[in-house]
Design a protein around this motif. Structure first.
Motif, PDB file in Angstrom:
ATOM      1  N   GLU A   1      87.471  22.800 -20.265  1.00  0.00           N
ATOM      2  CA  GLU A   1      86.068  23.113 -20.020  1.00  0.00           C
ATOM      3  C   GLU A   1      85.545  24.035 -21.110  1.00  0.00           C
ATOM      4  OE1 GLU A   1      85.401  23.065 -15.367  1.00  0.00           O
ATOM      5  OE2 GLU A   1      86.689  24.710 -16.009  1.00  0.00           O
ATOM      6  N   GLU A   2      84.241  24.094 -21.236  1.00  0.00           N
ATOM      7  CA  GLU A   2      83.655  24.909 -22.297  1.00  0.00           C
ATOM      8  C   GLU A   2      84.007  26.380 -22.121  1.00  0.00           C
ATOM      9  OE1 GLU A   2      79.559  24.443 -23.004  1.00  0.00           O
ATOM     10  OE2 GLU A   2      79.630  22.274 -23.136  1.00  0.00           O
ATOM     11  N   GLU A   3      83.977  26.867 -20.852  1.00  0.00           N
ATOM     12  CA  GLU A   3      84.267  28.282 -20.664  1.00  0.00           C
ATOM     13  C   GLU A   3      85.721  28.600 -20.940  1.00  0.00           C
ATOM     14  OE1 GLU A   3      84.221  26.405 -16.475  1.00  0.00           O
ATOM     15  OE2 GLU A   3      83.126  26.252 -18.370  1.00  0.00           O
ATOM     16  N   GLU A   4      86.609  27.557 -20.885  1.00  0.00           N
ATOM     17  CA  GLU A   4      88.018  27.799 -21.152  1.00  0.00           C
ATOM     18  C   GLU A   4      88.348  27.606 -22.617  1.00  0.00           C
ATOM     19  OE1 GLU A   4      89.721  25.084 -18.482  1.00  0.00           O
ATOM     20  OE2 GLU A   4      89.391  26.321 -16.716  1.00  0.00           O
ATOM     21  N   ALA A   5      87.393  27.105 -23.389  1.00  0.00           N
ATOM     22  CA  ALA A   5      87.638  26.958 -24.822  1.00  0.00           C
ATOM     23  C   ALA A   5      87.688  28.322 -25.511  1.00  0.00           C
ATOM     24  CB  ALA A   5      86.544  26.102 -25.447  1.00  0.00           C
ATOM     25  N   PHE A   6      87.143  29.345 -24.871  1.00  0.00           N
ATOM     26  CA  PHE A   6      87.174  30.706 -25.405  1.00  0.00           C
ATOM     27  C   PHE A   6      87.879  31.596 -24.385  1.00  0.00           C
ATOM     28  CE2 PHE A   6      83.410  28.575 -27.038  1.00  0.00           C
ATOM     29  CZ  PHE A   6      83.611  28.711 -28.398  1.00  0.00           C
ATOM     30  N   PRO A   7      89.213  31.657 -24.457  1.00  0.00           N
ATOM     31  CA  PRO A   7      89.957  32.389 -23.442  1.00  0.00           C
ATOM     32  C   PRO A   7      89.713  33.896 -23.529  1.00  0.00           C
ATOM     33  CG  PRO A   7      91.397  31.773 -25.243  1.00  0.00           C
ATOM     34  CD  PRO A   7      90.081  31.107 -25.503  1.00  0.00           C
ATOM     35  N   CYS A   8      89.994  34.573 -22.452  1.00  0.00           N
ATOM     36  CA  CYS A   8      89.916  36.038 -22.412  1.00  0.00           C
ATOM     37  C   CYS A   8      91.337  36.568 -22.568  1.00  0.00           C
ATOM     38  CB  CYS A   8      89.301  36.492 -21.098  1.00  0.00           C
ATOM     39  SG  CYS A   8      89.108  38.281 -21.004  1.00  0.00           S
ATOM     40  N   PRO A   9      91.714  36.992 -23.784  1.00  0.00           N
ATOM     41  CA  PRO A   9      93.107  37.382 -24.021  1.00  0.00           C
ATOM     42  C   PRO A   9      93.482  38.598 -23.180  1.00  0.00           C
ATOM     43  CG  PRO A   9      91.913  37.065 -26.091  1.00  0.00           C
ATOM     44  CD  PRO A   9      90.901  37.078 -25.001  1.00  0.00           C
ATOM     45  N   GLN A  10      94.721  38.606 -22.724  1.00  0.00           N
ATOM     46  CA  GLN A  10      95.223  39.754 -21.988  1.00  0.00           C
ATOM     47  C   GLN A  10      95.478  40.908 -22.950  1.00  0.00           C
ATOM     48  OE1 GLN A  10      98.616  38.598 -19.666  1.00  0.00           O
ATOM     49  NE2 GLN A  10      97.565  36.844 -18.727  1.00  0.00           N
ATOM     50  N   ASP A  11      95.359  42.126 -22.418  1.00  0.00           N
ATOM     51  CA  ASP A  11      95.546  43.311 -23.262  1.00  0.00           C
ATOM     52  C   ASP A  11      96.920  43.332 -23.897  1.00  0.00           C
ATOM     53  OD1 ASP A  11      93.010  44.122 -22.643  1.00  0.00           O
ATOM     54  OD2 ASP A  11      93.620  45.518 -21.055  1.00  0.00           O
ATOM     55  N   SER A  12      97.929  42.932 -23.167  1.00  0.00           N
ATOM     56  CA  SER A  12      99.291  42.961 -23.712  1.00  0.00           C
ATOM     57  C   SER A  12      99.425  42.038 -24.917  1.00  0.00           C
ATOM     58  CB  SER A  12     100.292  42.561 -22.631  1.00  0.00           C
ATOM     59  OG  SER A  12     100.006  41.262 -22.149  1.00  0.00           O
ATOM     60  N   VAL A  13      98.727  40.882 -24.862  1.00  0.00           N
ATOM     61  CA  VAL A  13      98.788  39.939 -25.992  1.00  0.00           C
ATOM     62  C   VAL A  13      98.069  40.527 -27.202  1.00  0.00           C
ATOM     63  CG1 VAL A  13      98.118  37.635 -26.784  1.00  0.00           C
ATOM     64  CG2 VAL A  13      98.970  37.944 -24.458  1.00  0.00           C
ATOM     65  N   LEU A  14      96.886  41.139 -26.978  1.00  0.00           N
ATOM     66  CA  LEU A  14      96.133  41.740 -28.081  1.00  0.00           C
ATOM     67  C   LEU A  14      96.917  42.888 -28.723  1.00  0.00           C
ATOM     68  CD1 LEU A  14      92.532  41.778 -26.550  1.00  0.00           C
ATOM     69  CD2 LEU A  14      93.417  40.242 -28.303  1.00  0.00           C
ATOM     70  N   GLU A  15      97.563  43.702 -27.886  1.00  0.00           N
ATOM     71  CA  GLU A  15      98.339  44.825 -28.426  1.00  0.00           C
ATOM     72  C   GLU A  15      99.505  44.326 -29.263  1.00  0.00           C
ATOM     73  OE1 GLU A  15      99.434  47.042 -25.008  1.00  0.00           O
ATOM     74  OE2 GLU A  15      97.395  47.808 -24.634  1.00  0.00           O
ATOM     75  N   ARG A  16     100.126  43.231 -28.817  1.00  0.00           N
ATOM     76  CA  ARG A  16     101.247  42.687 -29.586  1.00  0.00           C
ATOM     77  C   ARG A  16     100.764  42.120 -30.913  1.00  0.00           C
ATOM     78  NH1 ARG A  16     106.346  41.443 -29.603  1.00  0.00           N
ATOM     79  NH2 ARG A  16     107.119  39.439 -30.368  1.00  0.00           N
ATOM     80  N   LEU A  17      99.620  41.418 -30.903  1.00  0.00           N
ATOM     81  CA  LEU A  17      99.073  40.879 -32.150  1.00  0.00           C
ATOM     82  C   LEU A  17      98.707  42.016 -33.112  1.00  0.00           C
ATOM     83  CD1 LEU A  17      96.769  37.976 -30.862  1.00  0.00           C
ATOM     84  CD2 LEU A  17      98.832  37.737 -32.249  1.00  0.00           C
ATOM     85  N   GLN A  18      98.125  43.082 -32.574  1.00  0.00           N
ATOM     86  CA  GLN A  18      97.742  44.218 -33.419  1.00  0.00           C
ATOM     87  C   GLN A  18      98.974  44.881 -34.032  1.00  0.00           C
ATOM     88  OE1 GLN A  18      95.811  47.523 -31.418  1.00  0.00           O
ATOM     89  NE2 GLN A  18      94.471  47.867 -33.182  1.00  0.00           N
ATOM     90  N   SER A  19     100.040  45.000 -33.225  1.00  0.00           N
ATOM     91  CA  SER A  19     101.271  45.604 -33.730  1.00  0.00           C
ATOM     92  C   SER A  19     101.879  44.757 -34.838  1.00  0.00           C
ATOM     93  CB  SER A  19     102.257  45.776 -32.579  1.00  0.00           C
ATOM     94  OG  SER A  19     103.501  46.237 -33.054  1.00  0.00           O
ATOM     95  N   LEU A  20     101.890  43.448 -34.617  1.00  0.00           N
ATOM     96  CA  LEU A  20     102.439  42.556 -35.640  1.00  0.00           C
ATOM     97  C   LEU A  20     101.612  42.608 -36.918  1.00  0.00           C
ATOM     98  CD1 LEU A  20     103.300  39.438 -33.426  1.00  0.00           C
ATOM     99  CD2 LEU A  20     104.938  40.936 -34.578  1.00  0.00           C
ATOM    100  N   GLN A  21     100.290  42.647 -36.788  1.00  0.00           N
ATOM    101  CA  GLN A  21      99.429  42.723 -37.972  1.00  0.00           C
ATOM    102  C   GLN A  21      99.680  44.007 -38.752  1.00  0.00           C
ATOM    103  OE1 GLN A  21      94.945  41.605 -38.429  1.00  0.00           O
ATOM    104  NE2 GLN A  21      95.007  43.726 -37.727  1.00  0.00           N
TER     105      GLN A  21
END
Length: 303
Positions: A79-99
């Protein structure tokens, strides 16, 4: 019992009920398409999280559908609203740490874009946990919809076939009165030619052979009448039409039986045409074969 077509389409799209505190699950979609086939030919196109359900899905489809080439698709709806997911904080923190770690070693590396963050958030998110009983119930609901669609199409096919049967009976009614006149006309033509041949043999021969010739002529004329009499073919054709009507009224799985009866109809119409010595009967035979071929095309779609 209804008559089912092998052609149909059905779908079901639903979001499961779940605990408000749980991460929202996407909608689940089931899509079923079927066309005609000699046997049940099932193709499953499943999302990775549903691969383990394949044996149960095949069993449920086989219980509901007997014949046809069927494709079943099962997966999360995009669905259109699912094409832009709401990332979980834990996932964002892991991506930031890796970056941060990568930039320490590669200062020239550019930061992640929003699109890349969303992409890796999808990849890194946990797969949804589906209730198997709920998924199978959704598939069964879609199968019920497919059966209803095939029943509606089957009713349309029955109406077409009954219309063709009535047209064939009318052609048989037209042909039946013509048969005695055609036979008598052919017999008389044969006797006239026989007499003409004897006349050309000479008066003496005609006198000596007249009695034997007359008996032989009558015997040959009778044999000719039997060879061109199509009353038996018309009777068998009517019997096959009555049987097809009875089967259609009975319903159920009758596609293969109807296919056999259509072949028998073809046989009788072909014999009618080959025996015919009159243009009227030949034309009726052609019209019958056209109708029978149209019936065969429809019967190919019946389960």
């Amino acid at each position: 019992m209804p008559v089912y077509s092998m052609t149909g389409y059905a779908s079901a799209l639903r979001r499961p009920l779940q605990n408000p505190d749980s991460p929202p699950l996407p909608q689940l979609g089931v899509e079923l398409r079927s066309v005609n086939g000699r046997f049940l030919d099932l193709t499953l196109k499943l999302g990775e999280e549903f691969r383990h359900l394949e044996p149960q899905l095949r069993e449920r489809v086989a219980q509901a559908i007997r014949r046809g080439k069927l494709e079943l698709r099962l997966g999360s709806a995009r669905e259109e609203e699912e094409a832009f997911p709401c990332p979980q904080d834990s996932v964002l923190e892991r991506l930031q740490s890796l970056q941060s770690r990568l930039i320490e070693h590669f200062p020239q590396a550019r930061p992640l874009s929003v699109q890349e963050v969303l992409h890796w958030s999808r990849q890194g998110g946990a797969s949804p946990s589906w209730d198997e009983a709920w998924v199978l119930k959704l598939v069964e609901d879609a199968l019920d919809g497919l059966r209803e669609a095939r029943a509606r199409e089957g009713a349309r096919l029955v109406a077409i076939l009954l219309e063709k049967i009535e047209a064939l009976k009318q052609l048989a009614d037209r042909a039946e009165p013509l048969v005695p006149a055609v036979v008598a006309r052919h017999q008389q033509r044969f006797l006239d030619r026989w007499q003409e041949a004897l006349g050309q043999a000479g008066a003496l021969a005609h006198a000596e052979l007249s009695e034997a010739a007359r008996d032989r002529a009558l015997s040959e004329a009778a044999a000719q009448a039997i060879r061109i009499d199509v009353a038996e073919e018309l009777a068998r054709l009517r019997a096959h039409l009555d049987e097809i009507t009875a089967q259609l009224n009975k319903g159920g799985e009758l596609g293969k039986r109807l296919d056999f009866l259509i072949q028998e109809l073809h046989r009788e119409a072909n014999t009618l045409g080959s025996k015919s010595t009159a243009l009227e009967l030949s034309n009726i035979s052609v019209e019958m074969k056209v109708l029978i071929e149209q019936m065969r095309e429809q019967v190919q779609n019946i389960e």
